[in-house]
Design a protein around this motif. Structure first.
Motif, PDB file in Angstrom:
ATOM      1  N   HIS A 209      24.479  36.993  17.531  1.00 50.08           N
ATOM      2  CA  HIS A 209      24.147  38.277  18.147  1.00 50.08           C
ATOM      3  C   HIS A 209      25.224  39.287  17.769  1.00 50.08           C
ATOM      4  O   HIS A 209      26.357  38.922  17.482  1.00 50.08           O
ATOM      5  N   ARG A 301      31.330  48.866  28.073  1.00 51.31           N
ATOM      6  CA  ARG A 301      30.887  49.638  26.917  1.00 51.31           C
ATOM      7  C   ARG A 301      29.408  49.398  26.701  1.00 51.31           C
ATOM      8  O   ARG A 301      28.804  48.494  27.269  1.00 51.31           O
ATOM      9  N   ARG A 398      16.061  50.540  30.777  1.00 49.94           N
ATOM     10  CA  ARG A 398      15.228  50.763  29.596  1.00 49.94           C
ATOM     11  C   ARG A 398      14.053  51.630  30.003  1.00 49.94           C
ATOM     12  O   ARG A 398      13.563  51.538  31.133  1.00 49.94           O
TER      13      ARG A 398
HETATM   14  P1  AMP Z   1      20.840  44.140  22.157  1.00 48.18           P
HETATM   15  O1  AMP Z   1      20.221  44.864  21.015  1.00 48.18           O
HETATM   16  O2  AMP Z   1      20.318  42.754  22.351  1.00 48.18           O
HETATM   17  O3  AMP Z   1      22.328  44.177  22.070  1.00 48.18           O
HETATM   18  O4  AMP Z   1      20.421  44.925  23.483  1.00 48.18           O
HETATM   19  C1  AMP Z   1      20.781  46.266  23.612  1.00 48.18           C
HETATM   20  C2  AMP Z   1      20.434  46.765  24.976  1.00 48.18           C
HETATM   21  O5  AMP Z   1      21.254  46.152  25.966  1.00 48.18           O
HETATM   22  C3  AMP Z   1      20.697  48.234  25.130  1.00 48.18           C
HETATM   23  O6  AMP Z   1      19.672  49.028  24.558  1.00 48.18           O
HETATM   24  C4  AMP Z   1      20.800  48.366  26.629  1.00 48.18           C
HETATM   25  O7  AMP Z   1      19.517  48.413  27.215  1.00 48.18           O
HETATM   26  C5  AMP Z   1      21.472  47.046  27.027  1.00 48.18           C
HETATM   27  N1  AMP Z   1      22.915  47.219  27.242  1.00 48.18           N
HETATM   28  C6  AMP Z   1      23.935  46.993  26.398  1.00 48.18           C
HETATM   29  N2  AMP Z   1      25.122  47.247  26.974  1.00 48.18           N
HETATM   30  C7  AMP Z   1      24.846  47.664  28.226  1.00 48.18           C
HETATM   31  C8  AMP Z   1      25.636  48.080  29.343  1.00 48.18           C
HETATM   32  N3  AMP Z   1      26.964  48.097  29.295  1.00 48.18           N
HETATM   33  N4  AMP Z   1      24.985  48.443  30.471  1.00 48.18           N
HETATM   34  C9  AMP Z   1      23.648  48.418  30.546  1.00 48.18           C
HETATM   35  N5  AMP Z   1      22.848  48.022  29.546  1.00 48.18           N
HETATM   36  C10 AMP Z   1      23.436  47.656  28.396  1.00 48.18           C
END
Ligand code: AMP
Length: 507
Positions: A209, A301, A398
């Protein structure tokens, strides 16, 4: 011909060949010399298998230092690294091999027989194996290769990796990340989080990831730091390693679990300078508890597969619980009205859009989908949020998780943070499910902490004073634990499916 943009940066950051790159369980250590040496040999194998610049190398293996060397080998040989979640089944792998058409597929030896059939079906020419200890056909072939391999020329715009998104809606899409995307983001993070070769990063994340591979891995490599490289998050193990580390990166679940331990004290964290959290929302309660227990304000972050990290709370200055901080240097962030793209003023909730050298160039073989997710050069993240007067960004969820009940918008994060404050609540998720009268009805799924019990009224009553009526859950469901994926994200789709019929027959 120029050099190899990202690989050359890593090579130049090595303080000395004998500097420890990775500390492994059992007391073994891997030096930068050994890590780069294996990457050269593996690059030799990739080249011998006919890898051309831009060819994909799909990899579904357990976390090991050799798997990290394979990532570096792939960069060095000019390929595009394509890591796959180890939890993916044969059917899922079938899709990825068909979609990405890699030159090689590297898998665990236990999957080799079925993978060979799948690979043949999709014209993937080579299947190689690597087990959790790094052994297998790839290591065998690497042994016969030289410990030098001239990095293949690759520029900023050239493809370095394809990471498939978790695909919570529709099918998984391959985000194409260039050398420039990865290098610029790692550089910005080294600066933002003040990484130096003296750092020791506690690394307990998976490396299929973006978080474990590019945020943690690239930042440590680019600063010539060392990593304590654990195969997975094991609470006892992590607690035992904290005193040897200077920085930790984790998903909120790590921190939720660490605060359950009596031995989490300022003394234990004496050598630590920074705890970082991301990939899912960190509850303000956990942020507060962690600070009270250790003296450290966790630095939250925000990032995603398509962009790497966009915002971070500051290293110096206030780290505000419940926010994801300020845009990183080079990143521009705006909040827009989702449908029209009209920029909104501070404090208005809208779509988060980002622009910068970190933002990917598009989805693999999906030009229309790519075009639809950009406007005016900004990537439309799909996350709803707001910016406060001081520039701190908050995420409210989201877009697809937004609940519209009786025509009114309910942002799950707001309701969830109120529920988190209720004594006895360990975790919760707020979802919308079909309601015959309201369109959607607000439902809270709540898990009590260990040794506590909760009923619907315990949750409903305290919310009456703090939330407008339309935001209050119509039903509260108490469960033992919430479903989460490997990155600690609550799987709301599963919850929406499970409670789809809750309001059927009402109206
Ligand atoms: P991924 O592509 O699997 O890393 O997922 C990304 C998504 O995770 C983002 O578009 C957000 O919806 C969520 N996300 C990542 N960091 C955070 C955070 N610190 N707080 C809330 N949501 C987050």
């Amino acid at each position: 011909m120029g050099g190899n943009h990202l690989f050359d940066l890593f090579a130049a950051a090595v303080p000395r060949p004998d500097k420890v790159a990775l500390d492994l369980p059992g007391g073994d250590a891997v030096s930068y010399g050994a890590l780069l040496g294996l990457s050269a040999r593996l690059a030799g194998v990739l080249a011998a298998r006919g890898l051309e610049p831009g060819d994909r190398v799909a990899v579904q293996v357990e976390k090991s230092w050799q798997a990290l060397a394979l990532y570096l080998a792939c960069l060095r040989a000019g390929g595009a690294f394509l890591p796959l979640n180890t939890a993916y089944t044969g059917t899922e792998v079938d899709f990825f091999l068909g979609d990405a058409a890699p030159r090689l597929f590297v898998c665990d030896p236990v999957r080799a027989a079925s993978a060979t059939k799948t690979a043949a079906r999709h014209g993937v020419l080579h299947v190689e194996t690597m087990d959790a200890a790094g052994a297998g056909s790839l290591a065998d072939a690497a042994r016969r290769m030289p410990a030098r391999h001239d990095p293949v020329a690759r520029g900023e715009k050239d493809l370095a990796a394809i990471l498939y998104t978790s695909g919570t809606t529709g099918r998984s899409k391959g985000a194409m990340l260039s050398h420039g995307n990865l290098a610029s983001n790692a550089r910005a993070l080294v600066e933002a989080w003040r990484f130096t070769p003296d750092d020791v990063l506690l690394h307990a994340l998976p490396i299929f990831h973006i978080h474990g591979l590019f945020v943690a891995g690239n930042v440590a490599l680019l600063s010539g730091a060392s990593m304590i490289f654990l195969p997975k998050f094991d609470l006892d193990r992590v607690m035992a390693e904290v005193p040897r580390a200077t920085v930790m990166m984790g998903v909120p679940t790590f921190y939720n679990r660490m605060i359950t331990r009596g031995d989490l004290t300022p003394e234990l964290c004496k050598g630590m300078r920074l705890f970082i959290s991301g990939s899912a929302p960190l509850s303000a309660e956990v942020h507060k508890d962690f600070a009270a227990r250790t003296g450290h304000a966790i630095c939250e972050r925000y990032g995603m597969t398509e962009t790497g990290i966009n915002t971070s709370n500051p290293y110096e200055g206030e780290r505000r619980a419940g926010t994801v901080g300020l845009p990183l240097s080079g990143v521009t962030l705006r909040i827009t009205e989702p449908a029209s793209g009209r920029p909104l003023p501070d404090r208005d909730i809208g779509m988060i859009e980002v622009k910068g050298p970190n933002v990917f160039s598009g989805y693999w073989r999906m030009p229309e989908k790519t075009a639809a997710e950009f406007r005016d050069g900004y990537f439309i993240t799909g996350d709803m949020g707001m910016v406060d007067a001081r520039g701190y960004v908050s995420i409210v969820g989201r877009e697809k998780d937004l609940i519209i009940t009786g025509g009114l918008n309910v942002y799950p994060a707001e309701v969830e943070s109120r529920i988190d404050e209720i004594p006895g609540v360990a975790e919760c998720a707020v979802i919308g499910v079909p309601h015959p009268d309201m369109g959607e009805g607000v439902v809270a799924v709540v898990a009590p902490g260990n040794g506590t019990s909760l009923c619907e009224a315990d949750v409903v009553a305290p919310l009456e004073a703090v939330l407008a009526r339309f935001k209050q859950p119509k039903r509260v469901i108490v469960v033992d634990a919430l479903p989460r994926n490997t990155m600690g994200k609550i799987e709301k789709t599963k919850l929406r499916d499970a409670y789809r019929d809750l309001f059927q027959g009402q109206g």
